[in-house]
Design an enzyme around this catalytic site. Sequence first.
Site, PDB file in Angstrom:
ATOM      1  N   GLY A  52       0.862  -1.172   0.000  1.00 40.09           N
ATOM      2  CA  GLY A  52       0.000   0.000   0.000  1.00 40.09           C
ATOM      3  C   GLY A  52       0.897   1.219   0.000  1.00 40.09           C
ATOM      4  O   GLY A  52       1.875   1.276  -0.746  1.00 40.09           O
ATOM      5  N   GLU A  53       0.636   2.159   0.856  1.00 43.64           N
ATOM      6  CA  GLU A  53       1.485   3.339   1.018  1.00 43.64           C
ATOM      7  C   GLU A  53       2.062   3.314   2.430  1.00 43.64           C
ATOM      8  O   GLU A  53       1.331   3.461   3.408  1.00 43.64           O
ATOM      9  CB  GLU A  53       0.665   4.615   0.786  1.00 43.64           C
ATOM     10  CG  GLU A  53       1.408   5.901   1.073  1.00 43.64           C
ATOM     11  CD  GLU A  53       2.779   5.965   0.419  1.00 43.64           C
ATOM     12  OE1 GLU A  53       3.768   6.104   1.159  1.00 43.64           O
ATOM     13  OE2 GLU A  53       2.852   5.848  -0.822  1.00 43.64           O
ATOM     14  N   SER A  54       3.367   3.103   2.534  1.00 42.89           N
ATOM     15  CA  SER A  54       3.980   2.891   3.844  1.00 42.89           C
ATOM     16  C   SER A  54       3.794   4.089   4.773  1.00 42.89           C
ATOM     17  O   SER A  54       3.614   3.913   5.993  1.00 42.89           O
ATOM     18  CB  SER A  54       5.470   2.572   3.688  1.00 42.89           C
ATOM     19  OG  SER A  54       6.171   3.635   3.051  1.00 42.89           O
ATOM     20  N   CYS A  84       6.086  -5.344   0.138  1.00 43.92           N
ATOM     21  CA  CYS A  84       6.247  -4.002  -0.420  1.00 43.92           C
ATOM     22  C   CYS A  84       6.246  -2.968   0.705  1.00 43.92           C
ATOM     23  O   CYS A  84       7.219  -2.840   1.435  1.00 43.92           O
ATOM     24  CB  CYS A  84       5.185  -3.729  -1.477  1.00 43.92           C
ATOM     25  SG  CYS A  84       5.592  -2.314  -2.536  1.00 43.92           S
ATOM     26  N   ARG A 117      13.341   3.006   0.031  1.00 38.95           N
ATOM     27  CA  ARG A 117      11.924   3.187  -0.318  1.00 38.95           C
ATOM     28  C   ARG A 117      11.783   3.645  -1.778  1.00 38.95           C
ATOM     29  O   ARG A 117      12.558   4.463  -2.263  1.00 38.95           O
ATOM     30  CB  ARG A 117      11.312   4.219   0.627  1.00 38.95           C
ATOM     31  CG  ARG A 117       9.864   4.549   0.405  1.00 38.95           C
ATOM     32  CD  ARG A 117       9.355   5.394   1.565  1.00 38.95           C
ATOM     33  NE  ARG A 117       8.058   5.989   1.278  1.00 38.95           N
ATOM     34  CZ  ARG A 117       7.885   7.242   0.894  1.00 38.95           C
ATOM     35  NH1 ARG A 117       8.932   8.042   0.743  1.00 38.95           N
ATOM     36  NH2 ARG A 117       6.671   7.710   0.666  1.00 38.95           N
ATOM     37  N   ILE A 145       5.596  -2.588  -7.695  1.00 41.88           N
ATOM     38  CA  ILE A 145       4.860  -1.340  -7.863  1.00 41.88           C
ATOM     39  C   ILE A 145       5.404  -0.335  -6.841  1.00 41.88           C
ATOM     40  O   ILE A 145       5.162  -0.471  -5.643  1.00 41.88           O
ATOM     41  CB  ILE A 145       3.347  -1.542  -7.643  1.00 41.88           C
ATOM     42  CG1 ILE A 145       2.797  -2.633  -8.575  1.00 41.88           C
ATOM     43  CG2 ILE A 145       2.588  -0.230  -7.849  1.00 41.88           C
ATOM     44  CD1 ILE A 145       1.362  -3.034  -8.278  1.00 41.88           C
ATOM     45  N   ARG A 146       6.166   0.642  -7.311  1.00 37.20           N
ATOM     46  CA  ARG A 146       6.811   1.609  -6.410  1.00 37.20           C
ATOM     47  C   ARG A 146       7.484   0.876  -5.258  1.00 37.20           C
ATOM     48  O   ARG A 146       7.372   1.261  -4.089  1.00 37.20           O
ATOM     49  CB  ARG A 146       5.789   2.615  -5.875  1.00 37.20           C
ATOM     50  CG  ARG A 146       5.167   3.505  -6.928  1.00 37.20           C
ATOM     51  CD  ARG A 146       4.166   4.461  -6.321  1.00 37.20           C
ATOM     52  NE  ARG A 146       4.790   5.340  -5.350  1.00 37.20           N
ATOM     53  CZ  ARG A 146       4.141   5.981  -4.375  1.00 37.20           C
ATOM     54  NH1 ARG A 146       2.835   5.789  -4.231  1.00 37.20           N
ATOM     55  NH2 ARG A 146       4.775   6.773  -3.554  1.00 37.20           N
ATOM     56  N   HIS A 190       4.684  -7.829  -4.708  1.00 40.49           N
ATOM     57  CA  HIS A 190       3.318  -8.113  -4.262  1.00 40.49           C
ATOM     58  C   HIS A 190       2.957  -9.562  -4.610  1.00 40.49           C
ATOM     59  O   HIS A 190       2.438  -9.829  -5.704  1.00 40.49           O
ATOM     60  CB  HIS A 190       2.327  -7.177  -4.958  1.00 40.49           C
ATOM     61  CG  HIS A 190       2.375  -5.765  -4.486  1.00 40.49           C
ATOM     62  ND1 HIS A 190       1.507  -5.263  -3.546  1.00 40.49           N
ATOM     63  CD2 HIS A 190       3.191  -4.734  -4.834  1.00 40.49           C
ATOM     64  CE1 HIS A 190       1.778  -3.977  -3.323  1.00 40.49           C
ATOM     65  NE2 HIS A 190       2.798  -3.638  -4.104  1.00 40.49           N
ATOM     66  N   GLU A 192       0.537 -11.256  -3.543  1.00 42.91           N
ATOM     67  CA  GLU A 192      -0.922 -11.419  -3.565  1.00 42.91           C
ATOM     68  C   GLU A 192      -1.518 -11.061  -4.918  1.00 42.91           C
ATOM     69  O   GLU A 192      -2.677 -11.370  -5.177  1.00 42.91           O
ATOM     70  CB  GLU A 192      -1.568 -10.569  -2.464  1.00 42.91           C
ATOM     71  CG  GLU A 192      -1.658  -9.080  -2.728  1.00 42.91           C
ATOM     72  CD  GLU A 192      -0.345  -8.324  -2.541  1.00 42.91           C
ATOM     73  OE1 GLU A 192      -0.364  -7.092  -2.680  1.00 42.91           O
ATOM     74  OE2 GLU A 192       0.701  -8.964  -2.268  1.00 42.91           O
TER      75      GLU A 192
END
Length: 219
Positions: A52-54, A84, A117, A145-146, A190, A192
């Site tokens: 997600g967004e850490s 991630c 990051r 993804i990022r 990821h 998942e």
Amino acid sequence: MPRPTAPYVGVLALQGDVREHVAALTALGAEAGPVRRPGELERCDGLVLPGGESTTIGRLARHFGMLEPLRAYVAAGRPVLGTCAGMVLLADRVLDGTPTQQDGSEVVGGLDVTVRRNAFGRQVDSFETPILLHGAEVAVPGVFIRAPWVEAVGPGVEVLGRVEGSPARGDAAGRIVAVRQGAVLATSFHPEIGEGGGSVVHRLLLDVIDEAASAARGS
């Protein structure tokens, strides 16, 4: 060998790919569900910190009083998988992170690694590549993804996977993207999302849960 009872795996549900992790775990015969409050950690045989967004996850974890319980869960040697953003949250050292990530005030920590990051670039730089994990018979699809990568590991950390060393991968070639330290697992990618990847990585988490349960019965 089938498990005598299905373990219950919590997925931190403050932000990120919660449903996908729950689906991957239940497909393997585990019970799984979201975790949003400290008291919900008590029933968890294992835990997933999702992608997600850490920065958002860390800020919400602090706001809802989850950071200290999460830190205690990891420190107690409980099985944990971070993917991630989850890898960033578990890392003891974060490069190119926010000030609160670099000073440790909005991360969980407990994994003796240095991560960078967003090392693989921005959203438009997302890609998928096979990752051969240590002990796996076939490569798993790694969806980045990022994503972060691991720049350095401590002496107790096992490297489980790297990006292939082809020059075509540029700076990403050979980078560490999967690690294990005791009962803590982390991937840059990821699992998942990638078809078939979740079954391998989530099965590894369930194996770690089995190991922890066996050790507890023998103590």
